[in-house]
Design a protein around this motif. Structure first.
Motif, PDB file in Angstrom:
ATOM      1  N   SER A  83       0.848  -1.188   0.000  1.00 30.68           N
ATOM      2  CA  SER A  83       0.000   0.000   0.000  1.00 30.68           C
ATOM      3  C   SER A  83       0.884   1.239   0.000  1.00 30.68           C
ATOM      4  CB  SER A  83      -0.913   0.003   1.226  1.00 30.68           C
ATOM      5  OG  SER A  83      -0.138   0.075   2.400  1.00 30.68           O
ATOM      6  N   LYS A  84       0.291   2.351  -0.346  1.00 31.39           N
ATOM      7  CA  LYS A  84       1.012   3.624  -0.434  1.00 31.39           C
ATOM      8  C   LYS A  84       1.688   3.988   0.888  1.00 31.39           C
ATOM      9  CE  LYS A  84       0.126   8.262  -2.153  1.00 31.39           C
ATOM     10  NZ  LYS A  84      -0.887   9.131  -2.752  1.00 31.39           N
ATOM     11  N   GLU A  85       1.035   3.674   1.982  1.00 27.83           N
ATOM     12  CA  GLU A  85       1.539   4.053   3.302  1.00 27.83           C
ATOM     13  C   GLU A  85       2.833   3.336   3.685  1.00 27.83           C
ATOM     14  OE1 GLU A  85      -2.437   4.971   2.571  1.00 27.83           O
ATOM     15  OE2 GLU A  85      -1.717   2.923   2.817  1.00 27.83           O
ATOM     16  N   THR A  86       3.106   2.209   3.070  1.00 32.28           N
ATOM     17  CA  THR A  86       4.290   1.434   3.447  1.00 32.28           C
ATOM     18  C   THR A  86       5.509   1.729   2.576  1.00 32.28           C
ATOM     19  OG1 THR A  86       3.697  -0.427   2.016  1.00 32.28           O
ATOM     20  CG2 THR A  86       2.844  -0.457   4.279  1.00 32.28           C
ATOM     21  N   ILE A  87       5.358   2.635   1.611  1.00 36.07           N
ATOM     22  CA  ILE A  87       6.443   2.912   0.665  1.00 36.07           C
ATOM     23  C   ILE A  87       7.000   4.310   0.900  1.00 36.07           C
ATOM     24  CG2 ILE A  87       7.045   3.151  -1.776  1.00 36.07           C
ATOM     25  CD1 ILE A  87       4.775   1.180  -2.390  1.00 36.07           C
ATOM     26  N   ASN A  88       8.313   4.402   1.024  1.00 37.48           N
ATOM     27  CA  ASN A  88       8.998   5.687   1.135  1.00 37.48           C
ATOM     28  C   ASN A  88       9.130   6.256  -0.274  1.00 37.48           C
ATOM     29  OD1 ASN A  88      11.396   7.465   0.924  1.00 37.48           O
ATOM     30  ND2 ASN A  88      11.567   7.060   3.125  1.00 37.48           N
ATOM     31  N   SER A  89       8.562   7.431  -0.525  1.00 33.75           N
ATOM     32  CA  SER A  89       8.516   7.973  -1.883  1.00 33.75           C
ATOM     33  C   SER A  89       9.895   8.273  -2.462  1.00 33.75           C
ATOM     34  CB  SER A  89       7.628   9.213  -1.942  1.00 33.75           C
ATOM     35  OG  SER A  89       8.119  10.213  -1.094  1.00 33.75           O
ATOM     36  N   SER A  90      10.814   8.787  -1.664  1.00 31.60           N
ATOM     37  CA  SER A  90      12.144   9.094  -2.204  1.00 31.60           C
ATOM     38  C   SER A  90      12.912   7.811  -2.526  1.00 31.60           C
ATOM     39  CB  SER A  90      12.938   9.979  -1.243  1.00 31.60           C
ATOM     40  OG  SER A  90      13.089   9.355   0.009  1.00 31.60           O
ATOM     41  N   GLU A  91      12.759   6.787  -1.699  1.00 31.56           N
ATOM     42  CA  GLU A  91      13.402   5.498  -1.984  1.00 31.56           C
ATOM     43  C   GLU A  91      12.795   4.855  -3.231  1.00 31.56           C
ATOM     44  OE1 GLU A  91      13.207   2.962   1.440  1.00 31.56           O
ATOM     45  OE2 GLU A  91      14.441   4.303   2.650  1.00 31.56           O
ATOM     46  N   ALA A  92      11.482   4.971  -3.384  1.00 33.93           N
ATOM     47  CA  ALA A  92      10.812   4.403  -4.554  1.00 33.93           C
ATOM     48  C   ALA A  92      11.266   5.104  -5.829  1.00 33.93           C
ATOM     49  CB  ALA A  92       9.301   4.508  -4.401  1.00 33.93           C
ATOM     50  N   GLU A  93      11.418   6.419  -5.769  1.00 32.66           N
ATOM     51  CA  GLU A  93      11.878   7.164  -6.937  1.00 32.66           C
ATOM     52  C   GLU A  93      13.307   6.771  -7.302  1.00 32.66           C
ATOM     53  OE1 GLU A  93      12.300  11.731  -8.625  1.00 32.66           O
ATOM     54  OE2 GLU A  93      11.885  11.414  -6.502  1.00 32.66           O
ATOM     55  N   GLN A  94      14.166   6.670  -6.300  1.00 32.60           N
ATOM     56  CA  GLN A  94      15.560   6.288  -6.538  1.00 32.60           C
ATOM     57  C   GLN A  94      15.643   4.875  -7.123  1.00 32.60           C
ATOM     58  OE1 GLN A  94      18.205   8.235  -6.350  1.00 32.60           O
ATOM     59  NE2 GLN A  94      19.533   6.583  -7.045  1.00 32.60           N
TER      60      GLN A  94
END
Length: 130
Positions: A83-94
């Motif tokens: 789910s969205k809440e469990t993902i770090n956005s900056s880590e996902a982008e990298q």
């Protein structure tokens, strides 16, 4: 009348709630499911599953699997779900940028296949948070 949605991963029940509509990421494109849908079993690609409850839409990243639609019950069996809440956005982008770079650099057939799967996983996670 609504759909009963159950998303199962190898280690847990990820989602078990009612919904009005879902959109699944199948191997042949997106597939919408409403109440009284014809029975079907379909392979799922790595991608975003959208779930519409009475209140709003929720998105979930699925990492491939299968879905069974039968009598207003949808059972989704996947390798992993986030789910969205469990993902770090900056880590996902990298991770997305790195996977994209690795896909472009891949040379052999095996390397290209592995890089493509890594890219799809990273893209699904990045799409979920962006």
């Amino acid at each position: 009348m609504s759909l009963q949605i159950c998303i199962l991963t190898p280690d847990r029940v990820f989602w078990n709630q009612e919904a009005e509509e879902i959109i699944l990421p199948t191997n042949t494109g997106q597939m919408g499911v409403l109440t009284n849908h014809a029975p079907i079993i379909t392979a799922l690609d790595i991608g975003i599953m959208s779930i519409r409850t009475q209140k709003d839409w929720t998105s979930v990243a699925l990492m491939g699997g299968f879905a069974l639609v039968k009598q207003n019950q949808v059972t989704v069996l996947v390798n992993s779900a986030e789910s969205k809440e469990t993902i770090n956005s900056s880590e996902a982008e990298q991770a997305f940028l790195e996977a994209k770079e690795q896909l472009e650099k891949a040379l052999g057939q095996k390397e290209k296949v592995e890089a493509n799967f890594a890219f799809k996983r990273a893209r699904a996670r990045y799409q979920l948070v962006s």
